[in-house]
Design a protein around this motif. Structure first.
Motif, PDB file in Angstrom:
ATOM      1  N   ALA D  37       0.767  -1.238   0.131  1.00 47.86           N
ATOM      2  CA  ALA D  37      -0.169  -0.038  -0.055  1.00 47.86           C
ATOM      3  C   ALA D  37       0.831   1.143   0.023  1.00 47.86           C
ATOM      4  O   ALA D  37       0.581   2.166  -0.692  1.00 47.86           O
ATOM      5  N   ALA D  40       2.132   1.785  -3.388  1.00 47.55           N
ATOM      6  CA  ALA D  40       1.172   2.144  -4.327  1.00 47.55           C
ATOM      7  C   ALA D  40       1.014   4.007  -3.982  1.00 47.55           C
ATOM      8  O   ALA D  40       0.807   4.503  -4.935  1.00 47.55           O
ATOM      9  N   GLN D  44       1.753   6.952  -6.560  1.00 49.83           N
ATOM     10  CA  GLN D  44       0.748   8.046  -6.780  1.00 49.83           C
ATOM     11  C   GLN D  44       1.515   9.267  -6.457  1.00 49.83           C
ATOM     12  O   GLN D  44       1.186  10.058  -7.369  1.00 49.83           O
ATOM     13  N   SER D  52      -5.131   7.682  -9.718  1.00 51.43           N
ATOM     14  CA  SER D  52      -6.467   7.114  -9.101  1.00 51.43           C
ATOM     15  C   SER D  52      -7.514   7.405  -9.953  1.00 51.43           C
ATOM     16  O   SER D  52      -7.344   7.676 -11.146  1.00 51.43           O
ATOM     17  N   ARG D 390     -14.921   6.086 -10.668  1.00 50.20           N
ATOM     18  CA  ARG D 390     -14.721   4.498 -10.581  1.00 50.20           C
ATOM     19  C   ARG D 390     -13.272   4.627  -9.987  1.00 50.20           C
ATOM     20  O   ARG D 390     -12.188   5.056 -10.540  1.00 50.20           O
ATOM     21  N   THR D 392      -9.517   2.987  -8.997  1.00 44.62           N
ATOM     22  CA  THR D 392      -8.464   2.133  -9.668  1.00 44.62           C
ATOM     23  C   THR D 392      -7.750   1.322  -8.548  1.00 44.62           C
ATOM     24  O   THR D 392      -8.164   1.436  -7.423  1.00 44.62           O
ATOM     25  N   TRP D 393      -6.924   0.499  -9.047  1.00 42.32           N
ATOM     26  CA  TRP D 393      -6.356  -0.357  -8.081  1.00 42.32           C
ATOM     27  C   TRP D 393      -5.339   0.518  -7.248  1.00 42.32           C
ATOM     28  O   TRP D 393      -5.281  -0.064  -5.987  1.00 42.32           O
ATOM     29  N   VAL D 394      -4.884   1.566  -7.523  1.00 50.41           N
ATOM     30  CA  VAL D 394      -4.144   2.397  -6.463  1.00 50.41           C
ATOM     31  C   VAL D 394      -5.049   2.520  -5.232  1.00 50.41           C
ATOM     32  O   VAL D 394      -4.591   2.325  -4.221  1.00 50.41           O
ATOM     33  N   GLU D 395      -6.315   3.228  -5.642  1.00 50.73           N
ATOM     34  CA  GLU D 395      -7.245   3.651  -4.389  1.00 50.73           C
ATOM     35  C   GLU D 395      -7.452   2.245  -3.525  1.00 50.73           C
ATOM     36  O   GLU D 395      -7.504   2.291  -2.371  1.00 50.73           O
ATOM     37  N   ILE D 396      -7.677   1.402  -4.379  1.00 50.07           N
ATOM     38  CA  ILE D 396      -8.280  -0.117  -3.750  1.00 50.07           C
ATOM     39  C   ILE D 396      -7.085  -0.645  -2.959  1.00 50.07           C
ATOM     40  O   ILE D 396      -7.296  -1.205  -1.651  1.00 50.07           O
ATOM     41  N   THR D 397      -5.805  -0.878  -3.563  1.00 51.23           N
ATOM     42  CA  THR D 397      -4.729  -1.178  -2.858  1.00 51.23           C
ATOM     43  C   THR D 397      -4.318  -0.545  -1.425  1.00 51.23           C
ATOM     44  O   THR D 397      -4.138  -0.857  -0.524  1.00 51.23           O
TER      45      THR D 397
END
Lengths: 269, 175, 204, 456
Positions: D37, D40, D44, D52, D390, D392-397
């Motif tokens: 995280a 990530a 970012q 994001s 929507r 992205t994987w960055v936010e979810i990670t």
């Protein structure tokens, strides 16, 4: 267990706070604005043809990056100036209403008080200043803005060489992480002020023209000083067609829209 | 530093020891008590209860509030940013900062008062016994007068001590 | 588990690493920025306001600026001692945002004759012969991230002396950054002279 | 069966002194997620927020959702613990510390999100009012600056509130442990001995802090709600937001506390300490908050609907039957329809029952925060600019990383500190036995809470 009273005397604290507030009101300070200028724009919707020359001029003047197809499709395109299209009627009797929308330079701007760092603030001339170097990118101003006219640099902008040679040296090239928006071409205002001062004269109506107004073929955009009763803007703002966008929110915008005379009431023009 | 103390597994016995020590002429503040639980219902643990901590906390709150007010009010006045007629120094919002710093002041002063008045941290030699951790209560006298020593030990024993110890409190305290 | 001495060494090691890093970051960059720009131009087909590297960004954050290395050892001291004025060479200063750096032709109007045998002047002449301009390095540039638009002309018109911001040039050979032009420096002067301290006066 | 004090000490110190390989494995796993995280976030910060899913007009998304969510979770501990402490609820003893830890960690994690979501996170320190050469101060009119002050006050207060009663327990570990632990805990306990003076000062301090920290906790989430309510955005600009957010925060906080307690009970074998009684009591609290939450949601929707303001109705309908309706009704299910029967029926209010209800509530409250932020932003006043969002994987990670981070911090804390306050538990034990012995013997001691000695 502990049984003694809690002598944190709430009454006393309340009293103290009240006292402080009272003292405070004596020193509350509002910087009195001696602004001689109150820059405003009039948009005559009757004249606007939706040609978007203003959009292009604005991009060129203000070093606004193009973000590319993919990003634009995501909704990250940056147009300080945009022409909103609203459709009226059913096919085939459809009419399109164009509304050029850009920063309304509100007098009671919701974007200003929410900025934690004063990156968004009110200038002495009543503009909504945007100080790029002070911006930390909370994007709070963009949320607070009811007109959606604030834009965020999601990536560092990129110009393919040699396109960078057409960047306007009088305007910052913003970097990643900062907000930006229409400035009423403040660089032009500043330049005109400096020239006028060098010539030892006052600014006169028409000395300053933002790129959009300058490039508008039907002259739908008129820029000037609202505090000058003789200016073109003041004259047009007095029109009975004059209205402001989302006026009911109490933001006191300084962009005045002249409603279409012929429609809105369903009559043929 | 010399100390004589008894260890009591039962608080009422500790109380008895405390009472007989006083009867033996030891001053109340010369009696050392250490326990792993605050036996507040017993008299031996009810010494030094009076503390101006709450008043100090209120004072700290006041201090914090004033500093919050000065921070939010005066500094903006000292560093005026031209805001075109918009207020930069607003009582309502400054009130929020004042409020938070009032609370912070109260918390910090409480904390500091606790640390100072309870002697924390304290690394100087003090009378202590690891048996306290097992629930024993330590009652004793630090640096007893030489002639009263026998009587102290007798008082401690008669109160029902699990054990009586004499300690030389010279080691650096616990670290 | 680690023994006491081991953990002590780890702490010392980490501290030393941090120190080395800080020194590395903080050390003045003596590379010529121009050369860097050239390599950058070759490498990248695009222009972007991004920092060249993370290290550059960190330097910028801590306000460490590169020390310019000038192609010629120009001495302000000698020129001013001979009765010249700032405006003789920095010709645009009274009328334009930038003061202007003299081109090789301007230098050669005098140095065609004067001191033509000195080694530095020979270098100068060589530039003219090759038809190149002198690659002077900026001394007082603002970092682009501060977004300052400075205009010389109004300042000169308001009677601000050159040395207020540039130091006493009669004592300098190659120009050095004698005054740290941070925001506080500008704002204080503006306050004193009752000039506008509105942010947008300079930042736009 | 009543445990003896020594048994309590041994049971509760066991996690500190003995570590199973499974623990190391779990910690390594969680740490790995946290590292990912952080990577990530680094990615970012290096590339820009473009990685994001944020876009115009939804400039706030997952990060602020998580910010509000974690600040909400943080209301589990200190607030509940302070209220129970002031009310002198004796059943609180095994619960308070594991609740207060949630506050400290959730608050720290929550406070990271406003920095994570910044366009230029390295400049976050500009929110601190310090005299700089720029001669400019933070804008005290900005709710984000209020946040900065409120969260820091709450964090400092919570850390003190958590740490002070730990000192006697650390002293206990110091006496029980050997080797390096003895030295470390000897240092941590700051020379705590347990003199009457120290005990009484500790009690006074905790009492004062409990009084002070409750209004602070209320102010923190009120100010978080004002982040929204101060902006003229449809469905944000509402006076109800302050109490609504505070109620929601306590709601999700209790749910998180129940989950944490259930985990502790299972993994640290604390079945004899965290009893069904505690889950039952907290379950009742959760039930009450669920009803309160429903009341607030109902009131908010009802006034919006009657107000019939076009821009607000756009947001209203998108959550009731538009794009966000599935999320909205899932939220109502998770926060009310599911937990209400479970918690209201005594037979279902078991440990399993409360855990199921709490899991639903935590998920539901996360959705609530998302539904407050995103539908409003995507449906602002000018329909031409309506948009969508929507992640992205960055936010979810990063979001997953914070959950792992919470678990990791909790696991590390439970290894360093007795997660149940040993001395308070013993105190409770003694009080119980004393009440008993007083009844039978009435020996030489002060009456409970009285001022006179019965016998000299």
């Amino acid at each position: 267990m502990q049984r003694h009273d809690a002598p944190l005397d709430s009454g006393l604290s309340t009293l103290a706070i009240l006292l402080l507030v009272t003292c405070h009101s004596s020193m509350v300070q509002t910087m009195e604005s001696k602004a001689q200028k109150k820059w405003a724009m009039v948009v005559d919707l009757d004249r606007c043809t939706g040609c978007e020359a203003c959009v292009v001029a604005c991009h060129a003047e203000n070093n606004i990056p193009t973000v590319g197809e993919e990003q634009a499709a995501m909704g990250r395109a940056m147009h300080w100036m945009r022409v909103e299209r609203y459709y009226q009627g059913d096919f085939p009797n459809v009419r399109v209403k164009f509304i050029p929308v850009f920063c309304q330079q509100c007098d009671a701007a919701p974007c200003e008080p929410v900025c934690p760092t004063y990156a968004s603030y009110h200038t002495a001339e009543g503009l909504n200043g945007q100080v790029y170097n002070r911006c930390i990118g909370t994007r709070y101003c963009a949320n607070a803005c009811p007109y959606n006219v604030r834009f965020f640099n999601f990536y560092n902008p990129v110009w393919e060489k040699p396109l960078h040679l057409q960047l306007n040296p009088d305007v910052s090239v913003r970097e990643v992480g900062v907000m930006e928006k229409c400035t009423f071409c403040v660089q032009r205002i500043k330049a005109a002020e400096i020239t006028a001062k060098a010539d030892k004269r006052e600014l006169k109506d028409g000395d300053v023209q933002p790129a959009c107004a300058q490039s508008c073929p039907p002259k739908a955009l008129v820029f000037g000083d609202l505090n000058d009763p003789t200016s073109e803007v003041s004259r047009l703002a007095g029109s009975n067609r004059a209205t402001r966008l989302l006026e009911e929110l109490g933001t006191k915008p300084k962009v005045i829209y002249l409603q279409r005379e012929s429609w809105g009431d369903g009559k043929e023009s | 530093m010399q100390a004589v103390y008894g260890l009591y597994s039962d608080p009422s016995r500790a109380q008895r020891a405390f009472d007989s020590l006083r009867a033996a002429g030891v001053e109340e503040h010369g009696i050392a008590v250490v326990s792993s639980v605050p036996w507040e219902e017993y008299e031996f643990a009810r010494r030094d209860r009076r503390t101006p901590m709450a008043w100090l906390a209120a004072l700290g709150g006041l201090l914090g509030g004033v500093s919050g007010y000065l921070l939010a009010g005066l500094t903006q006045k000292a560093y005026p940013i031209p805001t075109g007629g918009m207020a930069i120094n607003v009582p309502w919002t400054n009130g929020i900062i004042t409020y938070e710093l009032t609370m912070l002041g109260a918390i910090l002063v409480t904390l500091i008062t606790l640390l100072i008045s309870a002697h924390i941290p304290d690394w100087t030699p003090r009378v202590y016994d690891p048996a306290v951790a097992d629930g024993c209560i330590l009652v004793g006298v630090v640096n007893p007068r030489h002639d009263s020593r026998v009587e102290i030990e007798r008082s401690l024993r008669e109160a029902g001590a699990d054990s009586i110890k004499e300690a030389n409190v010279t080691n650096r305290w616990r670290i | 588990m680690l023994s006491g001495s081991q953990s002590r060494w780890i702490v010392i090691f980490v501290a030393a690493c941090a120190l080395v890093f800080l020194i590395y970051v903080g050390r003045a960059d003596t590379r010529s920025p121009r050369a860097d720009e050239d390599t950058r131009a070759r490498v990248s087909p695009v222009f972007t306001p991004a920092h060249r590297s993370v290290l550059d960004a960190v330097r910028d954050f801590f306000n460490r600026r590169p020390v310019p290395v000038q192609p010629l050892a120009f001495t302000h001291k000698v020129h001013l001692a001979n009765g010249m004025h700032c405006t003789d060479c920095h010709t645009a200063v009274e009328a334009a945002p930038v003061a202007g750096i003299p081109g090789v032709e301007l230098c050669m109007t005098c140095h065609q004759m004067i001191a033509a045998d000195k080694p530095e002047i020979k270098k100068l002449a060589a530039y003219q012969k090759r038809g190149e301009d002198i690659p002077w390095q900026r001394v007082y540039a603002f970092s682009p991230t501060v977004h300052v638009k400075f205009n010389h002309a109004p300042h000169i018109r308001a009677g601000v002396e050159c040395k207020t911001c540039h130091g006493d040039m009669t004592q300098q050979t190659v120009a050095v950054r004698a005054v740290d032009l941070n925001m506080g420096y500008c704002v204080n002067c503006h306050r004193q002279k009752q000039a506008s301290t509105d942010c947008i006066t300079c930042h736009y | 069966m009543e445990k003896s004090p020594n048994q309590i000490t041994e049971d509760l110190l066991r996690p500190l002194l003995r570590t199973s390989p499974k623990y190391y494995f779990a910690v390594a796993l969680l740490a790995a997620v946290v590292v990912v995280a952080f990577a990530a976030f680094g990615y970012q910060a290096y590339s820009g927020l473009g990685v994001s899913g944020l876009r115009r007009p939804v400039f706030w998304g997952f990060y602020i959702t998580n910010f509000v969510f974690w600040i909400g979770i943080s209301h589990a501990g200190t607030l509940i613990s302070a209220i129970l402490r002031l009310a002198n609820a004796t059943w609180r003893r095994p619960v308070t510390r594991c609740a207060e830890v949630i506050t400290v960690f959730a608050l720290s994690i929550g406070a990271m999100f406003p920095v994570i979501h910044l366009g230029r996170p390295w400049l976050a320190f500009w929110l601190i009012p310090y005299p700089s050469e720029r001669q400019i101060w933070p804008n005290f009119r900005s709710p984000l600056v209020w946040d900065f002050f409120a969260i820091n006050t709450y964090l400092i207060g919570s850390v003190a509130f958590l740490t002070l009663p730990i000192l006697p327990d650390w002293a206990l570990v110091r006496d029980k442990a050997s080797g390096w632990r003895k030295r470390v805990y000897g240092f941590l306990s700051l020379g705590w001995r347990g003199t009457p003076r120290q005990w009484s000062r500790l009690e006074s301090a905790m009492h004062i802090m409990a009084i002070v920290i409750i209004p602070v906790a209320v102010s923190v989430h009120t100010i978080v709600s004002w982040d929204f309510a101060m902006a003229p955005v449809p469905m944000w600009h509402s006076t109800i937001f302050g109490p609504y957010f505070v109620a929601g925060a306590i709601f999700s906080g209790i749910a998180a506390l129940i989950l944490a307690m259930a985990c502790l009970r299972k993994f640290l074998h604390l079945e004899d300490y965290l009893k069904p009684l505690h889950f039952d009591n907290l379950g009742k609290l959760l039930l009450m908050m669920s009803l309160l939450w429903f009341y607030f949601v109902f009131a908010e929707r009802l006034t919006t609907w009657y107000g019939n303001e076009p821009s607000e109705m756009a947001v209203f309908w998108t959550t009731q039957q538009g794009a966000y309706a599935p999320l909205f009704w899932t939220m109502v299910f998770c926060n009310f329809l599911l937990p209400f029967p479970i918690l209201a029926i005594k037979r279902l209010r078991t440990i399993t029952g409360t855990v199921i209800a709490s899991t639903a509530v935590v998920a539901g409250m996360w959705l609530e925060r998302f539904l407050i932020i995103v539908p409003s932003l995507s449906h602002k006043f000018l329909p031409y600019n309506w948009g969508t969002y929507r992640p992205t994987w960055v936010e979810i990670t990063i979001m997953v990383g914070t959950f792992a981070g919470m678990a990791l911090l909790y696991a590390l804390f439970a290894k360093a500190v007795p997660i149940i306050s040993i001395w308070e538990l013993k105190l409770g034990l003694h009080e119980k036995s004393e009440v008993r012995s007083q009844e039978t013997e009435g020996r030489g001691k002060l009456a409970f809470g009285g001022q006179e000695k019965l016998e000299t």
